[in-house]
Design a protein around this motif. Structure first.
Motif, PDB file in Angstrom:
ATOM      1  N   SER A  76      10.151 -11.498  -6.799  1.00  0.00           N
ATOM      2  CA  SER A  76       9.560 -10.494  -7.040  1.00  0.00           C
ATOM      3  C   SER A  76       9.836  -9.589  -5.386  1.00  0.00           C
ATOM      4  O   SER A  76      10.227  -8.512  -5.558  1.00  0.00           O
ATOM      5  CB  SER A  76       7.914 -10.198  -7.344  1.00  0.00           C
ATOM      6  N   GLY A  80      12.679  -7.156  -4.523  1.00  0.00           N
ATOM      7  CA  GLY A  80      12.262  -5.597  -4.515  1.00  0.00           C
ATOM      8  C   GLY A  80      13.573  -5.308  -3.024  1.00  0.00           C
ATOM      9  O   GLY A  80      13.840  -4.414  -2.427  1.00  0.00           O
ATOM     10  N   THR A  84      16.407  -2.657  -2.735  1.00  0.00           N
ATOM     11  CA  THR A  84      16.477  -2.012  -1.430  1.00  0.00           C
ATOM     12  C   THR A  84      17.478  -1.701  -1.094  1.00  0.00           C
ATOM     13  O   THR A  84      17.759  -0.695  -0.319  1.00  0.00           O
ATOM     14  CB  THR A  84      15.116  -1.893  -0.631  1.00  0.00           C
ATOM     15  N   VAL A  98       9.153  -2.568   0.392  1.00  0.00           N
ATOM     16  CA  VAL A  98       8.918  -2.593  -1.168  1.00  0.00           C
ATOM     17  C   VAL A  98       8.982  -3.622  -1.544  1.00  0.00           C
ATOM     18  O   VAL A  98       8.351  -3.888  -2.297  1.00  0.00           O
ATOM     19  CB  VAL A  98      10.764  -1.869  -1.364  1.00  0.00           C
ATOM     20  N   GLY A  99       9.384  -5.219  -1.122  1.00  0.00           N
ATOM     21  CA  GLY A  99       9.651  -6.378  -1.531  1.00  0.00           C
ATOM     22  C   GLY A  99       8.168  -6.637  -1.572  1.00  0.00           C
ATOM     23  O   GLY A  99       7.511  -7.735  -2.778  1.00  0.00           O
ATOM     24  N   ALA A 102       6.019  -5.200  -4.378  1.00  0.00           N
ATOM     25  CA  ALA A 102       6.238  -5.569  -6.145  1.00  0.00           C
ATOM     26  C   ALA A 102       5.980  -6.516  -5.959  1.00  0.00           C
ATOM     27  O   ALA A 102       5.474  -6.435  -7.264  1.00  0.00           O
ATOM     28  CB  ALA A 102       7.712  -5.542  -5.813  1.00  0.00           C
ATOM     29  N   CYS A 231      10.293  -0.339  -7.628  1.00  0.00           N
ATOM     30  CA  CYS A 231       9.082  -1.795  -7.535  1.00  0.00           C
ATOM     31  C   CYS A 231       7.617  -1.370  -7.974  1.00  0.00           C
ATOM     32  O   CYS A 231       7.882  -3.087  -8.910  1.00  0.00           O
ATOM     33  CB  CYS A 231       8.118  -0.693  -6.204  1.00  0.00           C
ATOM     34  N   SER A 286       5.323   3.068  -1.148  1.00  0.00           N
ATOM     35  CA  SER A 286       4.254   1.845  -1.373  1.00  0.00           C
ATOM     36  C   SER A 286       3.170   2.399  -2.416  1.00  0.00           C
ATOM     37  O   SER A 286       2.600   1.915  -3.065  1.00  0.00           O
ATOM     38  CB  SER A 286       4.029   1.215  -0.618  1.00  0.00           C
ATOM     39  N   SER A 289       3.687   4.113  -5.997  1.00  0.00           N
ATOM     40  CA  SER A 289       3.911   2.875  -7.147  1.00  0.00           C
ATOM     41  C   SER A 289       2.640   1.561  -7.174  1.00  0.00           C
ATOM     42  O   SER A 289       2.313   1.811  -8.125  1.00  0.00           O
ATOM     43  CB  SER A 289       4.492   1.247  -6.371  1.00  0.00           C
TER      44      SER A 289
END
Length: 308
Positions: A76, A80, A84, A98-99, A102, A231, A286, A289
């Motif tokens: 995941s 991410g 991105t 973002v990773g 996620a 995400c 973030s 999400s």
């Protein structure tokens, strides 16, 4: 499907009640922050302490379950980052943030109450095992990646010192560590203390769910729709799907398999926003999400429960 919704809907209705209470100013943001402080620093640590103190370590720590879940976390995170960079066309530091969002599932505030309602309180030992490693694992991956791609900053060692300091003063981690210490040493808990901790722990999850709803009012969705889709999609679909596949491949027993998949299916946790804010990267993605992912997970978590 109606049977599944009777499991998930009460949890999200409590979150919704907290959201509406703050949105309509029945509760002030300060009052909800105080409630969350009680749950995060006191009630939930008591819950985790009792769970780890009573955990059957010979059965709870299944390497296959941890492999299925945390390999999904790594996948995941990678998805991410790549999404991105290639789809959102944003920089590598935004990609790391973002990773992180996620992969950081809301294992405690969402994972525990939903699993308890679905399979009973006695089924939660595998969930607590996953929780014991989640924050440290995700922060290690996130900080390592961020410092590796940054020019300057505190460096890898500085980042790890920051993580170690935060983990050592984090009340949730203290509850887990203290519970494991009691478990490993066999120290008995006096009856009155055990009863007091149990009473406090019984208030932890309902209060935390209500407070989570109030906190989510702050995370208004603002632009970056593709980033939120990326995400949330990874967190709600890819992570549990990967965990499902690896769990089946490794031959997980039913209890561990359900715990791993259901925990992986949870929406991004508030720590996703905290990590982004700490580094000043992809903060809107973030934060949004966390909010949107939690709302959409009413349907996706119900779907995973139906499959399970």
């Amino acid at each position: 499907m109606l049977d599944v919704l009777t499991v998930t809907l009460p949890v999200f209705l409590i979150i919704g009640a907290g959201y509406v209470a703050v949105w309509r100013k029945v509760f002030s943001q300060g009052q909800v922050d105080g409630l969350m402080m009680f749950t995060q620093r006191f009630a939930i640590p008591c819950l985790l302490f009792l769970a780890m103190a009573r955990l059957d370590l010979s059965e709870g720590f299944d390497w296959r379950m941890l492999t299925a879940y945390y390999s999904g976390s790594l996948v995941s995170f990678g998805a991410g980052v790549i999404g991105t960079l290639l789809w959102l066309k944003r920089g590598i530091e935004d990609a790391v943030a973002v990773g992180f969002a996620a992969m950081f599932a809301n294992t405690v505030l969402l994972g525990l109450p939903i699993a308890a309602r679905a399979y009973g309180e006695d089924s939660l030992a595998p969930n607590y095992t996953i929780i014991a490693f989640n924050a440290a694992f995700c922060y290690f991956i996130g900080i390592s990646a961020m410092e590796a791609v940054r020019a300057g900053g505190t460096g890898f060692l500085g980042g790890m010192k920051t993580v170690a300091r935060r983990m050592s003063t984090n009340s949730l981690m203290i509850g887990v560590a203290a519970g494991l210490l009691v478990n490993l040493t066999g120290l008995p808990l006096p009856g009155p203390i055990s009863e007091a901790l149990t009473l406090i722990a019984s208030a932890a999850l309902p209060a935390a769910l209500f407070g989570l709803g109030g906190v989510l009012v702050q995370y208004r969705p603002e632009g970056d729709a593709r980033g939120i889709i990326l995400c949330s999609g990874i967190a709600l679909i890819l992570h549990p799907a990967w965990t499902w596949g690896i769990g089946r491949m490794l031959g997980l027993d039913q209890a561990a398999f359900r715990a791993a998949v259901l925990t992986a299916a949870m929406a991004p946790g508030v720590n996703s926003y905290l990590f982004a804010a700490m580094h000043g990267r992809a903060v809107r993605i973030s934060a949004s999400s966390v909010l949107i992912g939690t709302a959409v997970s009413v349907l996706t978590v119900s779907g995973w429960l139906l499959l399970l």
